[in-house]
Motif scaffolding. Structure first.
Motif, PDB file in Angstrom:
ATOM      1  N   ALA A  85     -80.324   0.104 -71.136  1.00 41.73           N
ATOM      2  CA  ALA A  85     -79.975  -1.489 -71.998  1.00 41.73           C
ATOM      3  C   ALA A  85     -79.941  -2.140 -72.192  1.00 41.73           C
ATOM      4  N   PHE A  86     -81.697  -1.834 -72.850  1.00 45.58           N
ATOM      5  CA  PHE A  86     -82.051  -2.898 -74.240  1.00 45.58           C
ATOM      6  C   PHE A  86     -81.869  -2.067 -75.273  1.00 45.58           C
ATOM      7  N   GLY A  87     -81.945  -0.583 -75.240  1.00 42.66           N
ATOM      8  CA  GLY A  87     -80.851   0.481 -76.094  1.00 42.66           C
ATOM      9  C   GLY A  87     -79.264  -0.467 -77.173  1.00 42.66           C
ATOM     10  N   THR A  88     -78.834  -0.796 -75.882  1.00 43.74           N
ATOM     11  CA  THR A  88     -77.211  -0.825 -75.826  1.00 43.74           C
ATOM     12  C   THR A  88     -77.155  -1.939 -76.470  1.00 43.74           C
ATOM     13  N   TYR A  89     -78.054  -3.146 -76.262  1.00 45.29           N
ATOM     14  CA  TYR A  89     -78.757  -4.954 -76.691  1.00 45.29           C
ATOM     15  C   TYR A  89     -78.331  -4.244 -77.931  1.00 45.29           C
ATOM     16  N   GLN A  90     -79.426  -3.375 -78.307  1.00 41.51           N
ATOM     17  CA  GLN A  90     -79.842  -3.367 -79.822  1.00 41.51           C
ATOM     18  C   GLN A  90     -78.945  -3.157 -80.651  1.00 41.51           C
ATOM     19  N   ASP A  91     -78.433  -1.765 -80.290  1.00 42.67           N
ATOM     20  CA  ASP A  91     -77.171  -1.628 -81.047  1.00 42.67           C
ATOM     21  C   ASP A  91     -76.383  -2.371 -81.046  1.00 42.67           C
ATOM     22  N   GLN A  92     -75.852  -3.039 -79.848  1.00 42.85           N
ATOM     23  CA  GLN A  92     -75.088  -4.420 -80.287  1.00 42.85           C
ATOM     24  C   GLN A  92     -75.356  -5.649 -81.376  1.00 42.85           C
ATOM     25  N   ASN A  93     -76.818  -5.764 -81.268  1.00 43.02           N
ATOM     26  CA  ASN A  93     -76.767  -6.960 -81.760  1.00 43.02           C
ATOM     27  C   ASN A  93     -77.115  -6.604 -82.816  1.00 43.02           C
ATOM     28  N   LYS A  94     -77.000  -4.868 -83.700  1.00 45.48           N
ATOM     29  CA  LYS A  94     -77.077  -4.550 -85.298  1.00 45.48           C
ATOM     30  C   LYS A  94     -75.275  -4.642 -85.847  1.00 45.48           C
TER      31      LYS A  94
END
Length: 324
Positions: A85-94
């Motif tokens: 979830a954290f990695g997906t959030y980071q990708d979406q944020n980028k």
């Protein structure tokens, strides 16, 4: 094909594979964590860790019991889910940041396009004014020439320049306003009095019948001598029967033609032809300069008429599209 790979290659295949793997890994971790949490929750309620621990003996049996039990599934599932979830959030944020940057770049590009359009309009307007002033200057010169040569309302003089195997009219003047009008801008290189003067430095027409007294003979003469079609003859605003045309030569190169014409058969009688020659020889440098200067303007207009143009805006967009 193989030259694209290696340290000096241009291929970005592995980079794209790595990016896609990184994006998919977080989704896979989150999904795996969700599955482990679901399985662990299903069995955790009825599982007694202490009771089962007493039946364990041996190293591998202990490791298996610790790893494969509902509580371990819950723990590992929670970790995997949080990491995914954290990695997906980071990708979406980028991605969101990248989209915001693209929006800002698009705004800048729009502003740049507007500035370019304004600049091009100003340049075109300035160029149009220069062309107009140049034409006015040449027309004034022809007007003075007409007065100096004492040409009447039955005569006119025109100045042509050659570009891309065609003649373009630069300016025209006659004391008769009807004869000063310009209806055609472009003329063939291999037809008419202009072509004869262009090829042979000078051409005079002394035997053409008068259109007013012999319209049939006049039309036949133009068709036989200069290959004019009937519709072209009928569209003439001035039915001239006397012509005197001289090529404009600059550094031994023909760049244009100046034409003196009249509807009267006595136009070239007496010493008038000598006066024309004296005038042209005395103003050869000035006439050549008019043609050269006008070519700098009208050549671009001719190119645009042919559709051969590449604007500054097109070049900028092309560079942006290449990422350079």
């Amino acid at each position: 094909m193989f030259s694209k790979f290696g340290f000096s290659g241009t291929s970005d295949l592995f980079k794209r594979l790595g990016d896609n793997f990184g994006k998919g890994l977080f989704i896979l971790l989150a999904a795996t964590g969700t599955v482990l949490l679901s399985i662990g929750s299903a069995f955790a309620g009825s599982f007694d860790f202490s009771a089962g621990w007493g039946d364990v003996s041996g190293f591998w049996s202990t490791i298996s019991y610790i790893v494969i039990n509902p509580y371990s599934g819950l723990t590992v599932g929670a970790i995997l889910f949080l990491v995914g979830a954290f990695g997906t959030y980071q990708d979406q944020n980028k991605q969101n940041l990248h989209m915001e940057q693209l929006k800002r770049d698009n705004l800048k590009l729009s502003d740049t396009e507007s500035a370019l359009n304004s600049a091009q309009e100003e340049v075109q307007e300035t160029k149009s004014r220069l062309v107009k002033k140049q034409n006015e200057l040449v027309t004034t010169f022809l007007k003075n020439a007409s007065r100096q040569l004492e040409m009447d309302t039955h005569a006119r003089l025109s100045l042509y320049f050659e570009y891309d195997e065609e003649f373009y009219i630069l300016a025209r003047y006659s004391a008769n306003p009807n004869y000063s009008k310009i209806h055609r801008q472009k003329f063939p290189l291999n037809q008419g009095v202009i072509s004869m003067a262009w090829q042979h430095n000078c051409h005079e027409e002394l035997t053409c019948p008068c259109a007013e007294t012999n319209p049939g003979e006049y039309k036949k003469y133009l068709k036989d001598t200069y290959q004019y079609e009937d519709d072209k003859i009928d569209s003439l605003t001035m039915s001239s029967c006397r012509y005197y045309a001289k090529a404009i030569v600059d550094a031994d190169v023909h760049i244009g033609v100046i034409v003196f014409e009249s509807t009267q058969t006595n136009f070239l009688d007496g010493a008038f032809k000598d006066k024309i020659n004296q005038f042209c020889d005395g103003h050869q440098g000035q006439i050549s300069k008019f043609v050269r200067d006008s070519l700098n303007f009208d050549k671009e207009i001719s190119i645009k008429r042919s559709g051969i143009q590449h604007s500054v805006e097109d070049e900028l967009l092309e560079k942006l599209g290449r990422g350079t």
